[in-house]
Write a protein that holds these residues in place. Structure first.
Motif, PDB file in Angstrom:
ATOM      1  N   VAL A 126     -12.102  19.554  46.560  1.00  0.00           N
ATOM      2  CA  VAL A 126     -10.681  19.623  46.914  1.00  0.00           C
ATOM      3  C   VAL A 126      -9.831  19.376  45.670  1.00  0.00           C
ATOM      4  CG1 VAL A 126      -8.873  18.682  48.393  1.00  0.00           C
ATOM      5  CG2 VAL A 126     -11.254  18.692  49.190  1.00  0.00           C
ATOM      6  N   PRO A 127      -8.861  20.246  45.355  1.00  0.00           N
ATOM      7  CA  PRO A 127      -7.936  19.925  44.250  1.00  0.00           C
ATOM      8  C   PRO A 127      -6.978  18.814  44.657  1.00  0.00           C
ATOM      9  CG  PRO A 127      -7.288  21.973  45.327  1.00  0.00           C
ATOM     10  CD  PRO A 127      -8.570  21.548  45.973  1.00  0.00           C
ATOM     11  N   VAL A 128      -6.757  17.866  43.757  1.00  0.00           N
ATOM     12  CA  VAL A 128      -5.910  16.708  44.064  1.00  0.00           C
ATOM     13  C   VAL A 128      -4.997  16.442  42.880  1.00  0.00           C
ATOM     14  CG1 VAL A 128      -5.860  14.240  44.591  1.00  0.00           C
ATOM     15  CG2 VAL A 128      -7.657  15.676  45.557  1.00  0.00           C
ATOM     16  N   ARG A 129      -3.740  16.169  43.172  1.00  0.00           N
ATOM     17  CA  ARG A 129      -2.802  15.709  42.166  1.00  0.00           C
ATOM     18  C   ARG A 129      -2.735  14.188  42.258  1.00  0.00           C
ATOM     19  NH1 ARG A 129      -0.717  17.259  37.341  1.00  0.00           N
ATOM     20  NH2 ARG A 129       0.970  15.826  36.804  1.00  0.00           N
ATOM     21  N   VAL A 130      -3.191  13.499  41.211  1.00  0.00           N
ATOM     22  CA  VAL A 130      -3.169  12.037  41.177  1.00  0.00           C
ATOM     23  C   VAL A 130      -1.852  11.594  40.549  1.00  0.00           C
ATOM     24  CG1 VAL A 130      -4.290   9.968  40.277  1.00  0.00           C
ATOM     25  CG2 VAL A 130      -5.673  11.906  41.059  1.00  0.00           C
ATOM     26  N   GLU A 131      -1.079  10.828  41.301  1.00  0.00           N
ATOM     27  CA  GLU A 131       0.243  10.391  40.859  1.00  0.00           C
ATOM     28  C   GLU A 131       0.134   9.115  40.006  1.00  0.00           C
ATOM     29  OE1 GLU A 131       2.917  12.142  41.334  1.00  0.00           O
ATOM     30  OE2 GLU A 131       1.902  13.611  42.614  1.00  0.00           O
ATOM     31  N   PRO A 132       1.170   8.810  39.207  1.00  0.00           N
ATOM     32  CA  PRO A 132       1.170   7.535  38.472  1.00  0.00           C
ATOM     33  C   PRO A 132       1.058   6.348  39.424  1.00  0.00           C
ATOM     34  CG  PRO A 132       2.886   8.997  37.638  1.00  0.00           C
ATOM     35  CD  PRO A 132       2.348   9.642  38.888  1.00  0.00           C
ATOM     36  N   ARG A 133       0.495   5.248  38.912  1.00  0.00           N
ATOM     37  CA  ARG A 133       0.306   4.045  39.745  1.00  0.00           C
ATOM     38  C   ARG A 133       1.644   3.520  40.237  1.00  0.00           C
ATOM     39  NH1 ARG A 133      -4.021   0.224  39.769  1.00  0.00           N
ATOM     40  NH2 ARG A 133      -3.622  -1.321  41.406  1.00  0.00           N
ATOM     41  N   ILE A 134       2.678   3.554  39.383  1.00  0.00           N
ATOM     42  CA  ILE A 134       4.014   3.121  39.796  1.00  0.00           C
ATOM     43  C   ILE A 134       4.909   4.352  39.902  1.00  0.00           C
ATOM     44  CG2 ILE A 134       3.824   0.778  38.894  1.00  0.00           C
ATOM     45  CD1 ILE A 134       5.348   1.695  36.397  1.00  0.00           C
ATOM     46  N   SER A 135       5.761   4.371  40.908  1.00  0.00           N
ATOM     47  CA  SER A 135       6.627   5.531  41.123  1.00  0.00           C
ATOM     48  C   SER A 135       7.890   5.471  40.275  1.00  0.00           C
ATOM     49  CB  SER A 135       6.992   5.652  42.603  1.00  0.00           C
ATOM     50  OG  SER A 135       7.601   4.461  43.060  1.00  0.00           O
ATOM     51  N   GLU A 136       8.284   4.256  39.832  1.00  0.00           N
ATOM     52  CA  GLU A 136       9.470   4.101  38.990  1.00  0.00           C
ATOM     53  C   GLU A 136       9.165   3.121  37.861  1.00  0.00           C
ATOM     54  OE1 GLU A 136      13.543   4.226  41.038  1.00  0.00           O
ATOM     55  OE2 GLU A 136      12.268   3.231  42.517  1.00  0.00           O
ATOM     56  N   ARG A 137       9.759   3.365  36.708  1.00  0.00           N
ATOM     57  CA  ARG A 137       9.564   2.489  35.546  1.00  0.00           C
ATOM     58  C   ARG A 137      10.618   1.375  35.594  1.00  0.00           C
ATOM     59  NH1 ARG A 137       6.415   4.839  31.343  1.00  0.00           N
ATOM     60  NH2 ARG A 137       7.532   3.585  29.780  1.00  0.00           N
ATOM     61  N   ARG A 138      10.345   0.357  36.406  1.00  0.00           N
ATOM     62  CA  ARG A 138      11.289  -0.738  36.593  1.00  0.00           C
ATOM     63  C   ARG A 138      10.542  -2.051  36.347  1.00  0.00           C
ATOM     64  NH1 ARG A 138      16.058   0.334  39.022  1.00  0.00           N
ATOM     65  NH2 ARG A 138      16.163  -1.776  39.928  1.00  0.00           N
ATOM     66  N   LEU A 139      10.880  -2.712  35.242  1.00  0.00           N
ATOM     67  CA  LEU A 139      10.215  -3.943  34.827  1.00  0.00           C
ATOM     68  C   LEU A 139      11.181  -5.116  34.882  1.00  0.00           C
ATOM     69  CD1 LEU A 139       7.657  -5.291  33.555  1.00  0.00           C
ATOM     70  CD2 LEU A 139       8.692  -4.798  31.327  1.00  0.00           C
ATOM     71  N   ARG A 140      10.753  -6.180  35.557  1.00  0.00           N
ATOM     72  CA  ARG A 140      11.500  -7.435  35.569  1.00  0.00           C
ATOM     73  C   ARG A 140      10.721  -8.459  34.758  1.00  0.00           C
ATOM     74  NH1 ARG A 140      11.931 -12.131  39.024  1.00  0.00           N
ATOM     75  NH2 ARG A 140      10.304 -11.325  40.428  1.00  0.00           N
ATOM     76  N   VAL A 141      11.411  -9.337  34.072  1.00  0.00           N
ATOM     77  CA  VAL A 141      10.760 -10.349  33.242  1.00  0.00           C
ATOM     78  C   VAL A 141      11.170 -11.737  33.721  1.00  0.00           C
ATOM     79  CG1 VAL A 141      10.471 -11.283  30.913  1.00  0.00           C
ATOM     80  CG2 VAL A 141      10.664  -8.805  31.252  1.00  0.00           C
ATOM     81  N   VAL A 142      10.176 -12.583  33.928  1.00  0.00           N
ATOM     82  CA  VAL A 142      10.393 -13.988  34.268  1.00  0.00           C
ATOM     83  C   VAL A 142      10.086 -14.812  33.019  1.00  0.00           C
ATOM     84  CG1 VAL A 142       9.612 -15.937  35.660  1.00  0.00           C
ATOM     85  CG2 VAL A 142       9.823 -13.660  36.696  1.00  0.00           C
ATOM     86  N   VAL A 143      11.059 -15.604  32.576  1.00  0.00           N
ATOM     87  CA  VAL A 143      10.875 -16.475  31.416  1.00  0.00           C
ATOM     88  C   VAL A 143      10.690 -17.900  31.923  1.00  0.00           C
ATOM     89  CG1 VAL A 143      11.836 -17.324  29.260  1.00  0.00           C
ATOM     90  CG2 VAL A 143      12.265 -14.962  29.966  1.00  0.00           C
ATOM     91  N   HIS A 144       9.508 -18.458  31.682  1.00  0.00           N
ATOM     92  CA  HIS A 144       9.198 -19.814  32.128  1.00  0.00           C
ATOM     93  C   HIS A 144       9.676 -20.809  31.065  1.00  0.00           C
ATOM     94  CE1 HIS A 144       6.487 -18.351  35.374  1.00  0.00           C
ATOM     95  NE2 HIS A 144       6.301 -17.339  34.522  1.00  0.00           N
ATOM     96  N   GLY A 145      10.442 -21.791  31.485  1.00  0.00           N
ATOM     97  CA  GLY A 145      10.987 -22.770  30.543  1.00  0.00           C
ATOM     98  C   GLY A 145      12.493 -22.694  30.497  1.00  0.00           C
ATOM     99  N   THR A 146      13.066 -23.453  29.606  1.00  0.00           N
ATOM    100  CA  THR A 146      14.525 -23.506  29.475  1.00  0.00           C
ATOM    101  C   THR A 146      15.044 -22.225  28.826  1.00  0.00           C
ATOM    102  OG1 THR A 146      14.304 -24.631  27.343  1.00  0.00           O
ATOM    103  CG2 THR A 146      14.518 -26.011  29.307  1.00  0.00           C
ATOM    104  N   PRO A 147      16.283 -21.842  29.107  1.00  0.00           N
ATOM    105  CA  PRO A 147      16.838 -20.625  28.496  1.00  0.00           C
ATOM    106  C   PRO A 147      16.806 -20.706  26.979  1.00  0.00           C
ATOM    107  CG  PRO A 147      18.223 -21.383  30.303  1.00  0.00           C
ATOM    108  CD  PRO A 147      17.214 -22.464  30.074  1.00  0.00           C
ATOM    109  N   ASP A 148      16.500 -19.559  26.366  1.00  0.00           N
ATOM    110  CA  ASP A 148      16.395 -19.502  24.908  1.00  0.00           C
ATOM    111  C   ASP A 148      17.151 -18.266  24.417  1.00  0.00           C
ATOM    112  OD1 ASP A 148      14.654 -20.428  22.379  1.00  0.00           O
ATOM    113  OD2 ASP A 148      14.693 -18.228  22.441  1.00  0.00           O
ATOM    114  N   PRO A 149      18.132 -18.421  23.534  1.00  0.00           N
ATOM    115  CA  PRO A 149      18.953 -17.275  23.114  1.00  0.00           C
ATOM    116  C   PRO A 149      18.152 -16.220  22.362  1.00  0.00           C
ATOM    117  CG  PRO A 149      19.509 -19.254  21.858  1.00  0.00           C
ATOM    118  CD  PRO A 149      18.639 -19.687  22.975  1.00  0.00           C
ATOM    119  N   GLU A 150      17.163 -16.622  21.572  1.00  0.00           N
ATOM    120  CA  GLU A 150      16.373 -15.619  20.848  1.00  0.00           C
ATOM    121  C   GLU A 150      15.520 -14.789  21.807  1.00  0.00           C
ATOM    122  OE1 GLU A 150      14.680 -16.160  16.800  1.00  0.00           O
ATOM    123  OE2 GLU A 150      14.975 -18.292  17.256  1.00  0.00           O
ATOM    124  N   THR A 151      14.944 -15.447  22.794  1.00  0.00           N
ATOM    125  CA  THR A 151      14.171 -14.705  23.793  1.00  0.00           C
ATOM    126  C   THR A 151      15.078 -13.752  24.556  1.00  0.00           C
ATOM    127  OG1 THR A 151      12.565 -16.499  24.025  1.00  0.00           O
ATOM    128  CG2 THR A 151      12.698 -14.923  25.832  1.00  0.00           C
TER     129      THR A 151
END
Length: 274
Positions: A126-151
């Motif tokens: 059977v021919p199959v089209r395999v889609e990307p693992r994620i449907s949208e390129r949307r990344l959230r970042v969690v920074v553990h610790g106190t806020p840091d201006p350089e980060t």
């Protein structure tokens, strides 16, 4: 289910006639489901004996018929299948990496002995089209610790704009960790390719930390069999970070180390010093 047209069936004790199939959406590296209906067209009964005996499996092939993934997961038959008996069952289907166009070839296998195709039975191709693992390129970042201006500045300078909601993946840093501008692109590329967890290289400022994190040094390539937990991981939904040497980490399967996704670690950072 989609009906399978007439196809050649060899005479003999072991033969299969494919009758119908239904496929879920295939995504790279992810598990979906397929439903198959087929007939024992031979003269011998089929038996599954745990992980042995007759099993249902599949191959992922490229457009030229070359094997990309030869051994798919095995699914045992639900019961003894006599000649002329019809089976309908659902099997797990793990999408290959990377996404793209493939041929999916279902077959039966007498485990540790032979595939039915080796005896002349035609696989269900059977021919199959395999889609990307994620449907949208949307990344959230969690920074553990106190806020840091350089980060914060390093995150604001990412080539992929970060999001605060409806994320496809969540990456974990500590304050004082400074990701390179293309860090987010590396993570999202790997998730699209089919990995549930992605981590990269660490460049500590401290000489002692450079020795401690030598295995995570930059300059290497991509390694899905990395022998250590990945650090500063980006994780798909359902996965949670662990901690290794005071940094967010992940040590489960379905993970990739990408030496091009570089995070510089300041000497004064939010790394845990337990």
């Amino acid at each position: 289910m989609e009906r399978v047209g007439e196809h050649s069936v060899p005479a003999g004790p072991l033969a299969v006639r494919w009758l119908a199939y239904e496929l879920g959406e295939a995504r790279a590296g992810a598990t979906s489901r397929a439903r198959l209906r087929f007939e024992n067209a031979g003269s011998a009964p089929w038996r599954s004996r745990g992980r042995e005996g007759v099993q249902v499996s599949y191959h992922w092939l490229d457009s030229l018929g070359n094997a990309i993934v030869w051994d798919g997961p095995r699914t045992p038959l639900p019961q003894l299948v006599e000649p002329g008996g019809i089976v309908e069952l659902e099997i797990p289907l793990v999408g290959p990496r990377p996404p793209g166009g493939y041929r999916l070839a279902f077959d039966l296998v007498e485990e540790f002995r032979f595939w039915f195709a080796e005896l002349g039975s035609a696989p269900l191709d059977v021919p199959v089209r395999v889609e990307p693992r994620i449907s949208e390129r949307r990344l959230r970042v969690v920074v553990h610790g106190t806020p840091d201006p350089e980060t914060r500045a390093a995150l604001d300078g990412q080539v992929e704009q970060l999001v605060t909601d409806q994320a496809s993946a969540v990456a974990h840093l500590v304050s004082g960790a400074l990701p390179a501008p293309d860090w987010s692109r590396h993570l999202l590329d790997a998730h699209e390719e089919g990995y549930a967890a992605v981590g990269g290289a660490v460049e500590p400022e401290s000489r002692a930390d450079r020795k401690l994190f030598q295995a995570w040094a930059s300059g290497g390539g991509r390694n899905p069999r990395f022998g250590h937990p990945i650090l500063f991981p980006s994780l798909l939904d359902g996965l949670e970070p662990e901690w290794h040497e005071g940094l967010p980490s992940f040590s489960g399967g379905d993970a990739l180390f990408d030496g091009g996704a570089v995070v510089r670690l300041r000497s004064r950072s939010g790394r845990r010093r337990d």
